[in-house]
Design a protein around this motif. Structure first.
Motif, PDB file in Angstrom:
ATOM      1  N   LYS A   6       2.950  -5.521   3.108  1.00 33.88           N
ATOM      2  CA  LYS A   6       3.789  -6.370   2.247  1.00 33.88           C
ATOM      3  C   LYS A   6       3.286  -7.805   2.154  1.00 33.88           C
ATOM      4  N   ARG A   7       1.963  -7.985   2.229  1.00 33.47           N
ATOM      5  CA  ARG A   7       1.367  -9.311   2.071  1.00 33.47           C
ATOM      6  C   ARG A   7       0.510  -9.325   0.817  1.00 33.47           C
ATOM      7  N   VAL A   8       0.271 -10.516   0.295  1.00 35.78           N
ATOM      8  CA  VAL A   8      -0.497 -10.673  -0.938  1.00 35.78           C
ATOM      9  C   VAL A   8      -1.985 -10.695  -0.620  1.00 35.78           C
ATOM     10  N   TYR A   9      -2.756  -9.856  -1.340  1.00 38.79           N
ATOM     11  CA  TYR A   9      -4.207  -9.781  -1.174  1.00 38.79           C
ATOM     12  C   TYR A   9      -4.864  -9.656  -2.532  1.00 38.79           C
ATOM     13  N   GLY A  10      -6.167  -9.937  -2.552  1.00 39.87           N
ATOM     14  CA  GLY A  10      -6.947  -9.737  -3.755  1.00 39.87           C
ATOM     15  C   GLY A  10      -7.011  -8.261  -4.103  1.00 39.87           C
ATOM     16  N   LEU A  11      -7.207  -7.992  -5.395  1.00 35.17           N
ATOM     17  CA  LEU A  11      -7.264  -6.605  -5.871  1.00 35.17           C
ATOM     18  C   LEU A  11      -8.624  -6.307  -6.488  1.00 35.17           C
TER      19      LEU A  11
ATOM     20  N   ASP B 299      -9.574  -1.989 -10.413  1.00 33.12           N
ATOM     21  CA  ASP B 299      -8.617  -0.923 -10.722  1.00 33.12           C
ATOM     22  C   ASP B 299      -7.277  -1.090  -9.992  1.00 33.12           C
ATOM     23  N   GLY B 300      -7.002  -2.292  -9.441  1.00 28.96           N
ATOM     24  CA  GLY B 300      -5.686  -2.585  -8.882  1.00 28.96           C
ATOM     25  C   GLY B 300      -5.457  -2.139  -7.452  1.00 28.96           C
ATOM     26  N   ARG B 301      -6.537  -1.860  -6.722  1.00 28.25           N
ATOM     27  CA  ARG B 301      -6.407  -1.466  -5.319  1.00 28.25           C
ATOM     28  C   ARG B 301      -6.636  -2.692  -4.425  1.00 28.25           C
ATOM     29  N   THR B 302      -5.944  -2.731  -3.281  1.00 25.14           N
ATOM     30  CA  THR B 302      -6.068  -3.891  -2.404  1.00 25.14           C
ATOM     31  C   THR B 302      -7.455  -3.956  -1.771  1.00 25.14           C
ATOM     32  N   LEU B 303      -7.962  -5.177  -1.649  1.00 23.99           N
ATOM     33  CA  LEU B 303      -9.228  -5.395  -0.979  1.00 23.99           C
ATOM     34  C   LEU B 303      -9.049  -5.204   0.526  1.00 23.99           C
ATOM     35  N   ARG B 304     -10.153  -5.087   1.224  1.00 27.04           N
ATOM     36  CA  ARG B 304     -10.095  -4.863   2.672  1.00 27.04           C
ATOM     37  C   ARG B 304      -9.351  -6.006   3.353  1.00 27.04           C
ATOM     38  N   HIS B 305      -8.432  -5.653   4.226  1.00 30.84           N
ATOM     39  CA  HIS B 305      -7.702  -6.615   5.044  1.00 30.84           C
ATOM     40  C   HIS B 305      -7.255  -5.915   6.313  1.00 30.84           C
ATOM     41  N   PHE B 306      -6.897  -6.710   7.297  1.00 28.91           N
ATOM     42  CA  PHE B 306      -6.532  -6.164   8.590  1.00 28.91           C
ATOM     43  C   PHE B 306      -5.028  -5.981   8.697  1.00 28.91           C
ATOM     44  N   GLY B 307      -4.637  -5.077   9.573  1.00 32.03           N
ATOM     45  CA  GLY B 307      -3.230  -4.777   9.785  1.00 32.03           C
ATOM     46  C   GLY B 307      -2.484  -5.920  10.449  1.00 32.03           C
ATOM     47  N   ILE B 308      -1.175  -5.845  10.391  1.00 26.21           N
ATOM     48  CA  ILE B 308      -0.292  -6.836  10.995  1.00 26.21           C
ATOM     49  C   ILE B 308       0.595  -6.104  12.004  1.00 26.21           C
TER      50      ILE B 308
ATOM     51  N   GLY C 130      -2.216 -10.556  13.426  1.00 27.67           N
ATOM     52  CA  GLY C 130      -3.267  -9.702  12.910  1.00 27.67           C
ATOM     53  C   GLY C 130      -3.781  -8.755  13.983  1.00 27.67           C
ATOM     54  N   THR C 131      -4.183  -7.577  13.561  1.00 27.37           N
ATOM     55  CA  THR C 131      -4.781  -6.611  14.479  1.00 27.37           C
ATOM     56  C   THR C 131      -6.274  -6.579  14.200  1.00 27.37           C
ATOM     57  N   ASP C 132      -7.023  -5.889  15.014  1.00 26.75           N
ATOM     58  CA  ASP C 132      -8.459  -5.775  14.763  1.00 26.75           C
ATOM     59  C   ASP C 132      -8.789  -4.489  13.999  1.00 26.75           C
ATOM     60  N   GLN C 133      -7.773  -3.843  13.456  1.00 27.38           N
ATOM     61  CA  GLN C 133      -7.953  -2.600  12.705  1.00 27.38           C
ATOM     62  C   GLN C 133      -7.604  -2.835  11.236  1.00 27.38           C
ATOM     63  N   PRO C 134      -8.346  -2.215  10.319  1.00 32.99           N
ATOM     64  CA  PRO C 134      -7.989  -2.365   8.903  1.00 32.99           C
ATOM     65  C   PRO C 134      -6.565  -1.871   8.637  1.00 32.99           C
ATOM     66  N   CYS C 135      -5.885  -2.520   7.725  1.00 36.65           N
ATOM     67  CA  CYS C 135      -4.534  -2.120   7.327  1.00 36.65           C
ATOM     68  C   CYS C 135      -4.598  -0.743   6.665  1.00 36.65           C
ATOM     69  N   GLU C 136      -3.572   0.056   6.866  1.00 27.53           N
ATOM     70  CA  GLU C 136      -3.522   1.383   6.240  1.00 27.53           C
ATOM     71  C   GLU C 136      -3.389   1.296   4.724  1.00 27.53           C
ATOM     72  N   GLY C 137      -2.988   0.113   4.212  1.00 26.60           N
ATOM     73  CA  GLY C 137      -2.853  -0.075   2.768  1.00 26.60           C
ATOM     74  C   GLY C 137      -4.142  -0.466   2.074  1.00 26.60           C
ATOM     75  N   TRP C 138      -5.213  -0.671   2.845  1.00 29.43           N
ATOM     76  CA  TRP C 138      -6.496  -1.063   2.278  1.00 29.43           C
ATOM     77  C   TRP C 138      -7.006   0.019   1.334  1.00 29.43           C
ATOM     78  N   GLY C 139      -7.351  -0.361   0.135  1.00 31.04           N
ATOM     79  CA  GLY C 139      -7.900   0.574  -0.838  1.00 31.04           C
ATOM     80  C   GLY C 139      -6.861   1.347  -1.620  1.00 31.04           C
ATOM     81  N   LYS C 140      -5.587   1.162  -1.293  1.00 30.81           N
ATOM     82  CA  LYS C 140      -4.519   1.841  -2.025  1.00 30.81           C
ATOM     83  C   LYS C 140      -4.028   0.946  -3.156  1.00 30.81           C
ATOM     84  N   PRO C 141      -3.401   1.530  -4.172  1.00 26.38           N
ATOM     85  CA  PRO C 141      -2.871   0.706  -5.259  1.00 26.38           C
ATOM     86  C   PRO C 141      -1.856  -0.311  -4.739  1.00 26.38           C
ATOM     87  N   ALA C 142      -1.886  -1.500  -5.310  1.00 23.44           N
ATOM     88  CA  ALA C 142      -0.937  -2.544  -4.922  1.00 23.44           C
ATOM     89  C   ALA C 142       0.473  -2.112  -5.304  1.00 23.44           C
ATOM     90  N   GLU C 143       1.441  -2.516  -4.476  1.00 25.52           N
ATOM     91  CA  GLU C 143       2.841  -2.198  -4.751  1.00 25.52           C
ATOM     92  C   GLU C 143       3.325  -2.947  -5.988  1.00 25.52           C
TER      93      GLU C 143
END
Length: 139
Positions: free
Chosen positions: A15-20, A23-32, A38-51
């Motif tokens: 639920k954070r704002v990231y670049g897309l 095709d409207g998918r979130t850019l790579r970012h780390f989990g919260i 921040g965690t050292d693991q990529p967020c599970e929402g990475w690469g999925k369509p933005a909400e």
């Protein structure tokens, strides 16, 4: 070559704002973490369509993307701010900036403040008037 403006959207997982991507998918970012760190693991929402897209006209202090250049144009080093290093639901730090803002490799603009090591996302910074406790909305 003209670059198209970067589009931003809300990650469906954190639920954070990231670049897309185009095709409207979130850019790579780390989990919260649940505590907002921040965690050292990529967020599970990475690469999925933005909400949802992030509106370009949304007030800057309400989480709309502000670039490091926007920040630096409006606020010099030493600007008094409220800063939320973790989650915005927590009590903010009353401090001041100690560096110009810069952009991290994944596109998040950050700035350093007195009393905290490293950068804090501009979505977690609000300038304040030196004489009082009211926040001042940029731009």
């Amino acid at each position: 070559m003209t670059r198209r403006p970067r589009q931003y959207g809300l990650c469906s997982t954190c639920k954070r704002v990231y670049g897309l991507t185009k095709d409207g998918r979130t850019l790579r970012h780390f989990g919260i973490s649940p505590a907002g760190f921040g965690t050292d693991q990529p967020c599970e929402g990475w690469g999925k369509p933005a909400e949802a897209p992030a509106p370009a006209t949304q007030d800057r202090h309400e989480g709309a993307p502000m670039t490091a250049d926007d920040w630096n144009r409006l606020f010099p080093i030493g600007t008094p701010v409220l800063a939320w290093p973790g989650v915005r639901d927590a009590e903010p730090m009353r401090t001041q900036t100690r560096t110009p803002a810069w952009t991290l490799g994944h596109g998040a603009p950050v700035v350093s403040v007195e009393g905290y090591p490293g950068g804090i996302a501009l979505t977690h910074i609000e300038p304040v008037r030196p004489q009082g406790g009211e926040t001042e909305a940029p731009g």
